[in-house]
Scaffold this motif. Sequence first.
Motif, short mmCIF file in Angstrom:
data_model
loop_
_atom_site.label_atom_id
_atom_site.label_comp_id
_atom_site.label_asym_id
_atom_site.label_seq_id
_atom_site.Cartn_x
_atom_site.Cartn_y
_atom_site.Cartn_z
N LEU A 296 0.83 -1.21 0.00
CA LEU A 296 0.00 0.00 0.00
C LEU A 296 0.87 1.27 0.00
CD1 LEU A 296 -2.83 -1.06 2.49
CD2 LEU A 296 -3.04 -0.70 0.03
N GLU A 297 1.99 1.24 0.72
CA GLU A 297 2.88 2.39 0.72
C GLU A 297 3.50 2.64 -0.66
OE1 GLU A 297 5.66 1.61 3.78
OE2 GLU A 297 4.33 2.29 5.40
N ALA A 298 3.91 1.56 -1.33
CA ALA A 298 4.46 1.70 -2.69
C ALA A 298 3.40 2.26 -3.64
CB ALA A 298 4.98 0.35 -3.18
N ARG A 299 2.18 1.75 -3.50
CA ARG A 299 1.09 2.24 -4.35
C ARG A 299 0.81 3.72 -4.07
NH1 ARG A 299 -1.38 1.90 -9.13
NH2 ARG A 299 -3.63 2.33 -8.97
N ASN A 300 0.89 4.08 -2.81
CA ASN A 300 0.66 5.47 -2.43
C ASN A 300 1.73 6.40 -3.03
OD1 ASN A 300 -0.50 7.65 -1.11
ND2 ASN A 300 0.84 7.40 0.66
N ALA A 301 3.01 5.94 -3.01
CA ALA A 301 4.08 6.75 -3.60
C ALA A 301 3.88 6.93 -5.11
CB ALA A 301 5.42 6.10 -3.31
N GLU A 302 3.44 5.85 -5.76
CA GLU A 302 3.20 5.93 -7.21
C GLU A 302 2.07 6.90 -7.53
OE1 GLU A 302 1.97 2.97 -10.94
OE2 GLU A 302 2.27 2.16 -8.92
N LEU A 303 1.01 6.85 -6.71
CA LEU A 303 -0.13 7.75 -6.95
C LEU A 303 0.28 9.22 -6.71
CD1 LEU A 303 -3.02 5.68 -5.32
CD2 LEU A 303 -2.62 6.07 -7.74
N GLU A 304 1.11 9.43 -5.69
CA GLU A 304 1.57 10.80 -5.44
C GLU A 304 2.41 11.34 -6.60
OE1 GLU A 304 3.61 10.74 -1.78
OE2 GLU A 304 1.79 10.73 -0.53
N GLN A 305 3.25 10.48 -7.19
CA GLN A 305 4.05 10.91 -8.35
C GLN A 305 3.16 11.24 -9.54
OE1 GLN A 305 7.00 8.03 -9.49
NE2 GLN A 305 8.00 9.42 -10.96
N ARG A 306 2.15 10.44 -9.79
CA ARG A 306 1.22 10.70 -10.89
C ARG A 306 0.46 12.01 -10.66
NH1 ARG A 306 -2.48 5.61 -11.89
NH2 ARG A 306 -3.36 7.14 -13.39
N LEU A 307 0.09 12.23 -9.39
CA LEU A 307 -0.60 13.47 -9.07
C LEU A 307 0.30 14.68 -9.34
CD1 LEU A 307 -2.99 15.00 -7.87
CD2 LEU A 307 -2.01 14.61 -5.60
N HIS A 308 1.58 14.60 -8.97
CA HIS A 308 2.52 15.71 -9.20
C HIS A 308 2.69 15.99 -10.70
CE1 HIS A 308 5.88 18.37 -8.54
NE2 HIS A 308 6.62 17.63 -9.39
N LEU A 309 2.82 14.91 -11.49
CA LEU A 309 2.96 15.10 -12.95
C LEU A 309 1.71 15.72 -13.56
CD1 LEU A 309 4.74 11.74 -13.92
CD2 LEU A 309 5.75 14.02 -13.80
N ALA A 310 0.54 15.29 -13.07
CA ALA A 310 -0.71 15.84 -13.60
C ALA A 310 -0.84 17.33 -13.26
CB ALA A 310 -1.90 15.06 -13.04
N GLU A 311 -0.47 17.71 -12.04
CA GLU A 311 -0.52 19.12 -11.66
C GLU A 311 0.45 19.96 -12.50
OE1 GLU A 311 0.34 19.08 -7.56
OE2 GLU A 311 -1.73 18.63 -6.92
#
Length: 355
Positions: A296-311
């Motif tokens: 879950l932590e790895a998935r959370n890090a991946e989602l945060e990176q995607r969110l940063h790229l989208a912003e």
Amino acid sequence: LLSCREQPIFSTRAHVFQIDPATKRNWIPASKHALTVSYFYDATRNVYRIISVGGTKAIINSTITPNMTFTKTSQKFGQWADSRANTVYGLGFASEQHLSQFAEKFQEVKEAARLAREKSQDKTELTNPALNITSHQVLPSPIISSNGPGEDKLFRSQSADVEITTEKERLKKMLSEGSVSEVQWEAEFFSLQDNNNKLVAALHEANANVDQWKKQLTAYQEETETLRQRVAELESQGTQDSSSENNKEDLSQTLEELELLIKAKDEEIQMLKSQKCGRWEAEGEREETLQKLQELEARNAELEQRLHLAEQTLAETLAEREKIQTEVTKVAEIMDVKIFELSELRQGLAKLVES
């Protein structure tokens, strides 16, 4: 060029031009910058000159005569013809006031030159040897005697006096008439020559202005066409921006979904961490929970990176859109100014053609 006998009586700054000696139509600039133009008075010869020096070269060396005329051809430009130098001088001033001051001083100096010429002519007539014989002068005569030869000598002396007086009057009349005729012919010649030079210069300047306006009109038309093409390109880019707007909305929706997912995962992680603090009944269940927590932590890090790229993508899209809108506004303003100038230029050209 200048001597100690000449003194400046008026100076100003102006751009100096001379008429093209080959075509007699165009103005040739004498220098790249404005020069000092001065009126000088030569007390020895009693003459006035306009002089302008550029470096070590005399740009203007014009002796003013009573027949010269200074003409204002525009609010800041004036000219005069110099028949002795066989050219036409033009001066461009920084303001209309400087032009008026120079023209007034030209008229004053011209009048002073006229008075100086008349005074010089009068002095020449008075100092002419043929006119120095006055009616009060009596030639030496022999002693009068009572004899015959003495009377004969007296008769010859009186006859010579009459002949010399008559000859003096005739010479005086001839010189006077010749001097007046010469002055009249010279004045008429210079007047006709100045008028001809002024007409030719005005015609050449008008032709040059027409050619310049035609070139400027062509340049404005080309620039206007270029701006129209640029506006068309920007409008097409604006159409593409509408599709970009849809993509932006999709990105925004995706961002919201990712944020909700991250929030849910964070809650799940917190819940698992709280469960971790408790005591697990079985070792196998604890290991499984730890592994799930790491995933879950790895998935959370991946989602945060995607969110940063989208912003970041969204910010770049908004900046590009603002830049395009600013450029479209600027080009539209330039188009309005050029169209207004083009209409004024056409009206000026139409008035010039009518005149």
